[in-house]
Scaffold this motif. Structure first.
Motif, PDB file in Angstrom:
ATOM      1  N   TYR A 187       0.866  -1.176   0.000  1.00  0.00           N
ATOM      2  CA  TYR A 187       0.000   0.000   0.000  1.00  0.00           C
ATOM      3  C   TYR A 187       0.906   1.230   0.000  1.00  0.00           C
ATOM      4  N   TYR A 195      -2.621  10.170  -3.658  1.00  0.00           N
ATOM      5  CA  TYR A 195      -3.399   8.933  -3.602  1.00  0.00           C
ATOM      6  C   TYR A 195      -2.553   7.819  -2.988  1.00  0.00           C
ATOM      7  N   SER A 197      -1.723   3.664  -3.475  1.00  0.00           N
ATOM      8  CA  SER A 197      -1.772   2.606  -4.479  1.00  0.00           C
ATOM      9  C   SER A 197      -1.819   1.254  -3.789  1.00  0.00           C
ATOM     10  N   ILE A 210      -2.473  -2.686  -8.837  1.00  0.00           N
ATOM     11  CA  ILE A 210      -3.846  -3.191  -8.793  1.00  0.00           C
ATOM     12  C   ILE A 210      -4.860  -2.056  -8.851  1.00  0.00           C
ATOM     13  N   GLN A 211      -4.660  -1.031  -7.999  1.00  0.00           N
ATOM     14  CA  GLN A 211      -5.659   0.035  -7.886  1.00  0.00           C
ATOM     15  C   GLN A 211      -5.044   1.259  -7.224  1.00  0.00           C
ATOM     16  N   THR A 212      -5.672   2.412  -7.410  1.00  0.00           N
ATOM     17  CA  THR A 212      -5.294   3.636  -6.696  1.00  0.00           C
ATOM     18  C   THR A 212      -6.543   4.283  -6.122  1.00  0.00           C
ATOM     19  N   GLN A 213      -6.337   5.092  -5.083  1.00  0.00           N
ATOM     20  CA  GLN A 213      -7.452   5.787  -4.433  1.00  0.00           C
ATOM     21  C   GLN A 213      -6.965   7.126  -3.894  1.00  0.00           C
ATOM     22  N   ASN A 250     -12.264  -5.128  -0.904  1.00  0.00           N
ATOM     23  CA  ASN A 250     -12.450  -5.357  -2.332  1.00  0.00           C
ATOM     24  C   ASN A 250     -11.732  -4.236  -3.060  1.00  0.00           C
ATOM     25  N   SER A 251     -10.576  -4.533  -3.630  1.00  0.00           N
ATOM     26  CA  SER A 251      -9.764  -3.477  -4.239  1.00  0.00           C
ATOM     27  C   SER A 251     -10.451  -2.833  -5.437  1.00  0.00           C
ATOM     28  N   ALA A 252     -11.454  -3.503  -5.989  1.00  0.00           N
ATOM     29  CA  ALA A 252     -12.184  -2.922  -7.107  1.00  0.00           C
ATOM     30  C   ALA A 252     -13.267  -1.949  -6.643  1.00  0.00           C
ATOM     31  N   ASN A 253     -13.516  -1.916  -5.355  1.00  0.00           N
ATOM     32  CA  ASN A 253     -14.562  -1.036  -4.814  1.00  0.00           C
ATOM     33  C   ASN A 253     -14.100  -0.472  -3.477  1.00  0.00           C
ATOM     34  N   ILE A 254     -13.062   0.344  -3.499  1.00  0.00           N
ATOM     35  CA  ILE A 254     -12.537   0.969  -2.282  1.00  0.00           C
ATOM     36  C   ILE A 254     -13.523   2.027  -1.802  1.00  0.00           C
TER      37      ILE A 254
END
Length: 526
Positions: A187, A195, A197, A210-213, A250-254
């Motif tokens: 993370y 953000y 990651s 995988i994802q960022t927020q 759920n990394s697709a729905n942070i």
């Protein structure tokens, strides 16, 4: 909120303390004349002695804190003379990085409590660059992750031989300021782009994003994962920053669960956070050390604090840099930039939670931005779009709660019992201010009905004074845009209005020359 319970004086190891604390007791302070202190870690030797590993500007300072009232420096291992120092341990070795150069410094701690501790620097060449400096590091499951500096992202190092690391991989898509790793998931904190990651590092040679927020203040400095790996806590290093909590199961729905400040309105800056069981322990610059109860991450509540920088408050970057809460005794150690090492004893207490929903008593619709205030405290929250609120206090008791919103009658509700570790639910219905409107000198009266309305509404009005040639009914939408302006030709009467098609909030007002009524809020339901 920062609470000042009492003030006391103490002279301990050369430091005069004028402080206040909630659920954290002062034990001692060890100053570093001529040096500043950056981040901190802890270590326990084979005899059970506890140590603070202090990233002082002239090198790693190893301090015995087994007796928290009498800390003493065992040895300082020289290093680059630089403000930035970060330290972590793996096994019986300490690893230090600095913006001042030197690569990765490795210190053998096996001879503690003795003072003859071997150390060396590792400056590996990897992917065309030589490791000279790094901003921070984290170690998980035998791998060190070095962030920032020579390699702007994360250089991954295998510590199978803790004295002789081996470069294992590199994630270098963007600058990472700091990071946390568990179970091959990194993370990363991207402070300049705002953000965090989520990066798969199960294959060290080819890490995969995988994802960022984006975080609340877009200056993401630090991340730390809850023990159940479902919630990620983040800090933003900027004025008026928050401790954020995100559901990352759920990394697709942070999902952002909650965000909280220690001292709202002061501009104070949170720096680093760590999770100990269900508590989030933060170094908070000018606010010192702050502990939040995080076992309900949808409702973070401050339960303890200790100010290590009483001469300063608000925005700025003096005070507590780092905190380490994992020593077996429960002692926490804090690095204060200019005041040195603080040794403290916390009491971890569960919060008392107050949660609920605020709605319109007429329409049953949720009310946004209503204030929910626990009177006699400084604890207040504002409802969300859904009408929900979530607040709490560390002090059990019976409280009075006030709920208010412009355009509604304020409600004050007594006898609300709040107890440690429990959620008290308080749902509140607010009654809109009456639709019958008088102006200040009773020159004009009118009434709107029905309200809320579906197809049309009517206004019954009465002028006390003579009707001027400039009498009008005005209807606007919530942005102030004029929708209807209709002339009024008699002193009393009824006007029916239709043709408003969109569901929403509107305002009606009557004028008679220089006389204006108050604006009445209208709600169209469908």
């Amino acid at each position: 909120m920062k609470q000042f319970k009492y003030v006391w004086f103490c002279l301990c190891v050369g430091y005069t303390l004028l402080s206040a604390q909630v659920n954290i007791n002062f034990r001692s302070n060890l100053p570093y004349p001529g040096q500043t202190c950056a981040n901190i870690w802890g270590y326990v030797d084979s005899l059970g002695n506890e140590y603070a590993l202090v990233g002082a500007s002239k090198g790693l300072s190893i301090v015995n804190v087994t007796n928290p009232d009498s800390p003493f420096e065992v040895v300082q291992i020289p290093g680059p003379d630089n403000l930035w120092k970060e330290v972590k341990t793996w096994g019986k070795y300490a690893y230090v990085v600095s913006e001042g150069g030197g690569g990765l410094q490795i210190i053998d701690l096996r001879k503690l409590p003795g003072t003859n501790l071997p150390s060396k620097y590792w400056e590996v060449k990897y992917m065309g660059d030589t490791l000279v400096r790094a901003h921070s590091l984290h170690i998980d499951n035998g791998f060190a992750y070095l962030y920032g500096g020579t390699y702007k992202g994360a250089l991954i190092c295998d510590l199978a031989d803790p004295w002789n690391p081996v470069a294992a991989g590199l994630f270098n898509m963007s600058y990472i300021h700091d990071g946390y790793v568990r179970n091959n998931v990194l993370y990363g904190s991207h402070i300049y782009t705002g953000y965090f990651s989520i990066i798969d590092v199960s294959n060290k040679s080819t890490p995969t994003l995988i994802q960022t927020q984006t975080t609340s203040k877009q200056a993401t400095h630090n991340t730390w994962l809850s023990d159940d790996s479902k919630t990620l806590f983040t800090t933003d290093e900027t004025s008026g920053s928050f401790l954020d909590a995100y559901d990352v199961s759920n990394s697709a729905n942070i999902t952002l669960l909650d965000m909280v400040q220690s001292n709202p309105g002061s501009g104070s800056v949170v720096h680093n956070c760590h999770v100990k069981s269900d508590w989030v322990v933060c170094s908070y610059y000018k606010d010192g050390v702050v502990i939040f109860d995080g076992h309900r991450p949808t409702n973070l509540v401050q339960v303890a604090d200790f100010d290590t920088d009483t001469a300063n408050s608000g925005n700025g970057y003096t005070g507590a840099w780092g905190v380490y809460p994992y020593l077996p005794s429960g002692t926490i150690v804090v690095s204060n930039i200019n005041e040195g090492l603080f040794v403290l004893s916390p009491t971890y207490k569960r919060a008392c939670y107050l949660e609920g929903n605020v709605t319109d008593s007429v329409t049953a619709l949720p009310i946004n931005t209503a204030n929910v205030d626990i009177l006699t405290t400084s604890i207040v929250d504002s409802t969300k779009l859904t009408g929900d609120y979530a607040i709490g206090t560390v002090v059990p008791g019976t409280y009075t709660v006030q709920v208010s919103k412009s355009g509604y009658i304020t409600r004050t509700i007594g006898g609300i019992n709040l107890s440690a570790g429990n959620v008290t639910t308080l749902n509140v219905k607010l009654k809109p201010v009456s639709n019958s409107i008088d102006d200040q000198n009773d020159a004009l009266k009118f009434n709107v009905y029905p309200n809320p309305f579906s197809d049309k509404f009517s206004i019954c009005y009465s002028f006390i004074d003579e009707l001027s040639s400039d009498g009008h009914l005005i209807v606007t939408d919530i942005t102030g845009r004029l929708l209807i302006q209709q002339a009024i030709k008699s002193k009393t009467g009824v006007i029916s209005i239709e043709g408003i098609h969109e569901r929403g909030i509107y305002f009606a007002q009557i004028t008679n020359g220089n006389t204006k009524s108050h604006a009445v809020k209208l709600l169209k339901l469908q």
